[in-house]
Design a protein around this motif. Structure first.
Motif, PDB file in Angstrom:
ATOM      1  N   TYR A 272     -26.794  18.546  49.231  1.00 40.21           N
ATOM      2  CA  TYR A 272     -26.922  19.237  47.947  1.00 40.21           C
ATOM      3  C   TYR A 272     -27.385  18.245  46.880  1.00 40.21           C
ATOM      4  N   SER A 273     -28.430  18.597  46.172  1.00 39.90           N
ATOM      5  CA  SER A 273     -28.904  17.822  45.025  1.00 39.90           C
ATOM      6  C   SER A 273     -29.200  16.375  45.434  1.00 39.90           C
ATOM      7  N   ASN A 274     -28.502  15.400  44.908  1.00 38.48           N
ATOM      8  CA  ASN A 274     -28.799  14.015  45.308  1.00 38.48           C
ATOM      9  C   ASN A 274     -28.663  13.834  46.819  1.00 38.48           C
ATOM     10  N   GLY A 275     -27.723  14.529  47.441  1.00 34.07           N
ATOM     11  CA  GLY A 275     -27.552  14.468  48.900  1.00 34.07           C
ATOM     12  C   GLY A 275     -28.735  15.094  49.630  1.00 34.07           C
TER      13      GLY A 275
ATOM     14  N   PRO B   5     -20.251   8.715  42.456  1.00 29.54           N
ATOM     15  CA  PRO B   5     -20.959   8.355  43.693  1.00 29.54           C
ATOM     16  C   PRO B   5     -22.303   9.083  43.821  1.00 29.54           C
ATOM     17  N   ARG B   6     -23.278   8.328  44.289  1.00 32.40           N
ATOM     18  CA  ARG B   6     -24.614   8.857  44.609  1.00 32.40           C
ATOM     19  C   ARG B   6     -25.132   8.142  45.848  1.00 32.40           C
ATOM     20  N   PHE B   7     -26.251   8.633  46.374  1.00 27.43           N
ATOM     21  CA  PHE B   7     -26.812   8.020  47.588  1.00 27.43           C
ATOM     22  C   PHE B   7     -27.884   6.971  47.298  1.00 27.43           C
ATOM     23  N   PHE B   8     -28.433   6.969  46.078  1.00 27.57           N
ATOM     24  CA  PHE B   8     -29.386   5.912  45.688  1.00 27.57           C
ATOM     25  C   PHE B   8     -29.453   5.893  44.168  1.00 27.57           C
ATOM     26  N   ARG B   9     -29.941   4.773  43.629  1.00 32.88           N
ATOM     27  CA  ARG B   9     -29.994   4.620  42.173  1.00 32.88           C
ATOM     28  C   ARG B   9     -31.110   5.460  41.567  1.00 32.88           C
ATOM     29  N   ARG B  10     -30.888   5.873  40.335  1.00 31.05           N
ATOM     30  CA  ARG B  10     -31.980   6.497  39.573  1.00 31.05           C
ATOM     31  C   ARG B  10     -32.066   5.812  38.218  1.00 31.05           C
ATOM     32  N   LEU B  11     -33.272   5.838  37.655  1.00 28.90           N
ATOM     33  CA  LEU B  11     -33.505   5.187  36.364  1.00 28.90           C
ATOM     34  C   LEU B  11     -33.162   6.164  35.250  1.00 28.90           C
ATOM     35  N   ALA B  12     -33.376   7.453  35.522  1.00 23.75           N
ATOM     36  CA  ALA B  12     -33.044   8.528  34.587  1.00 23.75           C
ATOM     37  C   ALA B  12     -32.965   9.784  35.437  1.00 23.75           C
ATOM     38  N   GLU B  13     -32.547  10.886  34.828  1.00 28.55           N
ATOM     39  CA  GLU B  13     -32.481  12.166  35.536  1.00 28.55           C
ATOM     40  C   GLU B  13     -33.849  12.455  36.196  1.00 28.55           C
ATOM     41  N   GLY B  14     -33.844  12.561  37.501  1.00 25.73           N
ATOM     42  CA  GLY B  14     -35.083  12.912  38.214  1.00 25.73           C
ATOM     43  C   GLY B  14     -36.076  11.763  38.367  1.00 25.73           C
ATOM     44  N   ILE B  15     -35.737  10.565  37.880  1.00 26.05           N
ATOM     45  CA  ILE B  15     -36.648   9.412  38.047  1.00 26.05           C
ATOM     46  C   ILE B  15     -35.938   8.385  38.914  1.00 26.05           C
ATOM     47  N   PHE B  16     -36.450   8.239  40.129  1.00 21.19           N
ATOM     48  CA  PHE B  16     -35.707   7.487  41.135  1.00 21.19           C
ATOM     49  C   PHE B  16     -36.122   6.025  41.181  1.00 21.19           C
ATOM     50  N   ASP B  17     -35.168   5.188  41.563  1.00 28.49           N
ATOM     51  CA  ASP B  17     -35.428   3.771  41.833  1.00 28.49           C
ATOM     52  C   ASP B  17     -35.903   3.715  43.289  1.00 28.49           C
TER      53      ASP B  17
ATOM     54  N   PRO C 149     -32.954  23.630  36.030  1.00 31.58           N
ATOM     55  CA  PRO C 149     -33.560  22.711  35.070  1.00 31.58           C
ATOM     56  C   PRO C 149     -33.800  21.323  35.667  1.00 31.58           C
ATOM     57  N   ILE C 150     -33.177  21.019  36.801  1.00 24.68           N
ATOM     58  CA  ILE C 150     -33.318  19.679  37.405  1.00 24.68           C
ATOM     59  C   ILE C 150     -34.478  19.659  38.399  1.00 24.68           C
ATOM     60  N   CYS C 151     -34.545  20.692  39.270  1.00 25.38           N
ATOM     61  CA  CYS C 151     -35.678  20.780  40.197  1.00 25.38           C
ATOM     62  C   CYS C 151     -36.521  21.972  39.769  1.00 25.38           C
TER      63      CYS C 151
ATOM     64  N   PRO D 206     -33.282  20.454  46.495  1.00 26.99           N
ATOM     65  CA  PRO D 206     -33.873  19.114  46.640  1.00 26.99           C
ATOM     66  C   PRO D 206     -35.043  18.908  45.686  1.00 26.99           C
ATOM     67  N   MET D 207     -35.399  17.646  45.496  1.00 32.34           N
ATOM     68  CA  MET D 207     -36.632  17.268  44.803  1.00 32.34           C
ATOM     69  C   MET D 207     -37.516  16.529  45.807  1.00 32.34           C
ATOM     70  N   VAL D 208     -38.735  16.211  45.394  1.00 30.95           N
ATOM     71  CA  VAL D 208     -39.574  15.332  46.222  1.00 30.95           C
ATOM     72  C   VAL D 208     -38.970  13.936  46.100  1.00 30.95           C
TER      73      VAL D 208
ATOM     74  N   GLY E  76     -23.561  15.986  46.256  1.00 33.43           N
ATOM     75  CA  GLY E  76     -24.359  15.776  45.041  1.00 33.43           C
ATOM     76  C   GLY E  76     -23.765  14.666  44.186  1.00 33.43           C
ATOM     77  N   THR E  77     -24.476  14.288  43.124  1.00 31.71           N
ATOM     78  CA  THR E  77     -24.027  13.224  42.222  1.00 31.71           C
ATOM     79  C   THR E  77     -22.620  13.507  41.693  1.00 31.71           C
ATOM     80  N   GLY E  78     -21.754  12.503  41.798  1.00 31.10           N
ATOM     81  CA  GLY E  78     -20.385  12.669  41.305  1.00 31.10           C
ATOM     82  C   GLY E  78     -19.467  13.334  42.316  1.00 31.10           C
TER      83      GLY E  78
HETATM   84  C1  MLT Z   1     -31.076  13.003  41.882  1.00 29.27           C
HETATM   85  O1  MLT Z   1     -30.798  12.127  41.103  1.00 29.27           O
HETATM   86  O2  MLT Z   1     -31.085  12.873  43.115  1.00 29.27           O
HETATM   87  C2  MLT Z   1     -31.389  14.327  41.266  1.00 29.27           C
HETATM   88  O3  MLT Z   1     -31.625  14.206  39.910  1.00 29.27           O
HETATM   89  C3  MLT Z   1     -30.313  15.294  41.536  1.00 29.27           C
HETATM   90  C4  MLT Z   1     -29.004  14.793  41.033  1.00 29.27           C
HETATM   91  O4  MLT Z   1     -28.746  14.822  39.835  1.00 29.27           O
HETATM   92  O5  MLT Z   1     -28.220  14.338  41.831  1.00 29.27           O
END
Ligand code: MLT
Length: 201
Positions: free
Chosen positions: A101-104, A55-67, A153-155, A127-129, A21-23
């Protein structure tokens, strides 16, 4: 990609691809691999993106909003890394089961959304979509476990239901395990994933 590879004692067992997951780091989910399939080889990868040092697997613009552009780029990068790791460590590329897990879990979901041959199965914790409006490949024959929290609260539950419907429509066989907690990964959820894994493989 920065990673750990551990050779398992059973060469025919699925190779577990661990995605934190993130971090997190590539060390985080190693204990979970031990619970799910102690004889499997393990390939645990660190996400290539840093968000304020996490560390994360891809960028996000905000919590739950993906690039989405970066999500697609990183999905291809991880898929190509799996191809080269299979050559380097001499495992069967078609026998990889992800545990994320989560971002993963979200990048594992994105692998499934983009390439029917990326994974043989997947355990997705919270996971999220990963992206919407995309036609999925034919995922028939691919078993997927989703662990979700009713108070996550995240998914949201809706997110879990949408993802389940999308994967099911693509032909995957999806089992959802609900916990009454939030975004955290609990021992009971890991045990449920392990029981599911042992039924499938
Ligand atoms: C994401 O960014 O993939 C989701 O919000 C879950 C997370 O915080 O890693």
């Amino acid at each position: 990609m920065k990673h750990i590879f551990k050779q398992g004692s059973d060469a025919s067992a699925p190779v577990l691809l661990l995605l934190h997951g993130t971090g997190g780091t590539e060390r985080d989910l190693l204990p979970i691999a031990e619970v799910v399939s102690p004889t499997s080889s393990v390939l645990s990868v660190r996400g290539n993106v840093l968000e304020n040092g996490m560390p994360r697997f891809f960028r996000r613009l905000a919590e739950g909003i993906f690039d989405v552009e970066d999500l697609i780029f990183r999905t291809e990068e991880l898929n190509a890394f799996l191809d080269s790791a299979a050559e380097e460590y001499q495992f069967d590329r078609r026998n990889v089961v992800a545990i994320g897990y989560s971002n993963g879990a979200n990048i594992a979901g994105s692998l499934l959304f983009h390439d029917a041959n990326a994974l043989r199965g997947a355990i997705l914790h919270h996971p999220m979509v990963p992206l919407r409006g995309k036609e999925l490949p034919n995922l028939s024959g691919i078993p997927i476990f989703i662990g979700a929290g009713k108070n996550d609260p995240i998914c949201s539950s809706r997110e879990t239901e949408d993802l389940t419907a999308m994967l099911t429509q693509a032909g995957a066989s999806v089992d959802v395990h609900w916990e009454n907690y939030g975004h955290q990964l609990t021992r009971t959820e890991v045990d449920a994933a392990a029981a599911w894994y042992n039924d499938q493989f």
